[in-house]
Scaffold this active site. Structure first.
Site, PDB file in Angstrom:
ATOM      1  N   ASP A 154       0.831  -1.206   0.000  1.00 10.88           N
ATOM      2  CA  ASP A 154       0.000   0.000   0.000  1.00 10.88           C
ATOM      3  C   ASP A 154       0.870   1.264   0.000  1.00 10.88           C
ATOM      4  OD1 ASP A 154      -2.364   1.357  -0.073  1.00 10.88           O
ATOM      5  OD2 ASP A 154      -2.814   1.168   2.055  1.00 10.88           O
ATOM      6  N   GLY A 155       0.316   2.346  -0.542  1.00 12.82           N
ATOM      7  CA  GLY A 155       0.980   3.653  -0.465  1.00 12.82           C
ATOM      8  C   GLY A 155       1.682   4.097  -1.735  1.00 12.82           C
ATOM      9  N   ASN A 156       1.474   3.367  -2.829  1.00 16.04           N
ATOM     10  CA  ASN A 156       2.158   3.728  -4.086  1.00 16.04           C
ATOM     11  C   ASN A 156       1.839   5.155  -4.536  1.00 16.04           C
ATOM     12  OD1 ASN A 156       3.190   1.186  -4.223  1.00 16.04           O
ATOM     13  ND2 ASN A 156       1.859   0.466  -5.871  1.00 16.04           N
ATOM     14  N   ARG A 157       0.553   5.516  -4.497  1.00 13.35           N
ATOM     15  CA  ARG A 157       0.175   6.849  -5.009  1.00 13.35           C
ATOM     16  C   ARG A 157       0.675   7.950  -4.096  1.00 13.35           C
ATOM     17  NH1 ARG A 157      -6.139   6.178  -6.314  1.00 13.35           N
ATOM     18  NH2 ARG A 157      -6.089   5.646  -4.107  1.00 13.35           N
ATOM     19  N   ARG A 158       0.614   7.705  -2.779  1.00 10.89           N
ATOM     20  CA  ARG A 158       1.097   8.738  -1.846  1.00 10.89           C
ATOM     21  C   ARG A 158       2.582   8.988  -2.038  1.00 10.89           C
ATOM     22  NH1 ARG A 158      -0.818   6.152   3.373  1.00 10.89           N
ATOM     23  NH2 ARG A 158      -1.488   4.520   1.944  1.00 10.89           N
ATOM     24  N   HIS A 186       2.987   3.268  -8.955  1.00 15.20           N
ATOM     25  CA  HIS A 186       2.820   1.839  -9.254  1.00 15.20           C
ATOM     26  C   HIS A 186       4.043   1.285  -9.984  1.00 15.20           C
ATOM     27  CE1 HIS A 186      -1.143   2.166  -7.719  1.00 15.20           C
ATOM     28  NE2 HIS A 186      -1.643   2.851  -8.724  1.00 15.20           N
ATOM     29  N   SER A 213      -7.254  -5.226  -5.530  1.00 11.83           N
ATOM     30  CA  SER A 213      -8.406  -5.729  -4.775  1.00 11.83           C
ATOM     31  C   SER A 213      -9.687  -5.575  -5.591  1.00 11.83           C
ATOM     32  CB  SER A 213      -8.540  -4.954  -3.461  1.00 11.83           C
ATOM     33  OG  SER A 213      -8.963  -3.629  -3.746  1.00 11.83           O
ATOM     34  N   ASN A 231     -10.482  -2.054  -5.944  1.00 14.48           N
ATOM     35  CA  ASN A 231      -9.668  -1.271  -6.881  1.00 14.48           C
ATOM     36  C   ASN A 231     -10.314  -1.116  -8.265  1.00 14.48           C
ATOM     37  OD1 ASN A 231      -6.466  -2.509  -5.591  1.00 14.48           O
ATOM     38  ND2 ASN A 231      -7.622  -0.678  -5.032  1.00 14.48           N
ATOM     39  N   PHE A 232     -11.374  -1.896  -8.541  1.00 12.73           N
ATOM     40  CA  PHE A 232     -12.104  -1.699  -9.810  1.00 12.73           C
ATOM     41  C   PHE A 232     -12.732  -0.303  -9.865  1.00 12.73           C
ATOM     42  CE2 PHE A 232     -12.003  -6.387 -10.197  1.00 12.73           C
ATOM     43  CZ  PHE A 232     -11.640  -6.498 -11.533  1.00 12.73           C
ATOM     44  N   SER A 263      -8.206  -5.297   5.363  1.00 10.82           N
ATOM     45  CA  SER A 263      -8.752  -5.010   4.031  1.00 10.82           C
ATOM     46  C   SER A 263      -9.071  -6.229   3.158  1.00 10.82           C
ATOM     47  CB  SER A 263      -7.804  -4.079   3.273  1.00 10.82           C
ATOM     48  OG  SER A 263      -7.697  -2.864   3.956  1.00 10.82           O
TER      49      SER A 263
END
Ligand code: FPP
Length: 227
Positions: free
Chosen positions: A12-16, A29, A57, A60-61, A184
């Site tokens: 988790d946290g790729n975009r941040r 990503h 997940s 994520n769609f 999650s």
């Protein structure tokens, strides 16, 4: 050496990570997928035989179309690369995808089917990519399979139920990066005895030092399995 057989990661946290560097979120990503190559090496070094990665997940769609398309393309590129990589056969690596990935665009799911078919007999190192994955969905899919097979209540032991899930192997360790302390919908059945590690660092920032610290801490924790 470690006695860890199965490690799982919620990346988790790729975009941040990308936003902090003033980059487009999709760049996160890209960094995240590069980090995976390092993780494979660390697992090899520490003799870990199975890795399960939460890559996409069911929720994520709902990501924006531009990001969804980017991810689909990234998956396509990565799975094509695995297919062409001689190390996969040489080192006996099995690539497995768990989840409802047939909901992905056809050109992505076809590549996934191909690499799974090609590597299904390998067993030295198993990589499970959880994609279009949800733990409740996994349980529902198992129930549907069992019902379709006309099983009776007596047939349904824990072992039998578990063999109908996407995977039955249970992680020793689950790492979640990115600061959230939630599970999650990730491996709810398989994780009941897993040791969880929550890190504030984002996935692209995860380093070998963090990996080693987790392994050291795991060895210190006494696992009693309810005894
Ligand atoms: C979560 O971070 C990450 C994802 C939804 C995608 C993870 C995908 C990869 C690391 C690439 C995997 C590559 C292959 C080969 C399967 P986020 O986007 O939720 O970040 P945020 O929490 O900062 O918003």
């Amino acid at each position: 050496m470690s006695d860890i057989k199965h490690l799982a990661v919620i990346m988790d946290g790729n975009r941040r990570f990308a936003k902090r560097l003033m980059l487009d979120p999709t760049k996160g990503h890209e960094y995240g997928s590069k980090k995976l190559e390092q993780l494979f090496e660390w697992c090899k070094e520490f003799n870990i035989k199975e890795l399960t990665l939460y890559a996409f997940s069911m929720q994520n769609f709902n990501r924006p179309k531009q990001e969804f398309d980017y991810l689909m393309n990234l998956f396509k590129e990565n799975f094509t690369k695995f297919g062409d990589d001689p190390r996969i056969e040489k080192e006996g690596i099995k690539i497995n995808v768990i989840g409802r990935y047939h909901l992905f665009p056809k050109e992505v799911s076809t590549i996934i089917d191909k690499i799974m078919e090609k590597t299904k007999k390998n067993s030295n190192f198993i990589i499970n990519f959880a994609m279009a994955y949800g733990g409740r969905e996994e349980i529902l899919d198992a129930v549907k399979k069992i019902v379709a097979d006309n099983k009776t209540p007596e047939d349904i032991t824990e072992e039998y139920f578990s063999s109908n899930l996407y995977i039955s192997s249970e992680p020793d360790i689950i790492i979640r990066t990115g600061g959230e302390k939630r599970t999650s919908n990730f491996l709810p059945w398989q994780s009941i005895y897993s040791e969880w590690f929550f890190l504030d660092k984002t996935w692209p920032e995860f380093e070998k030092e963090d990996f080693i610290n987790i392994i050291e801490e795991f060895k210190k924790r006494e696992r009693r399995f309810g005894r």
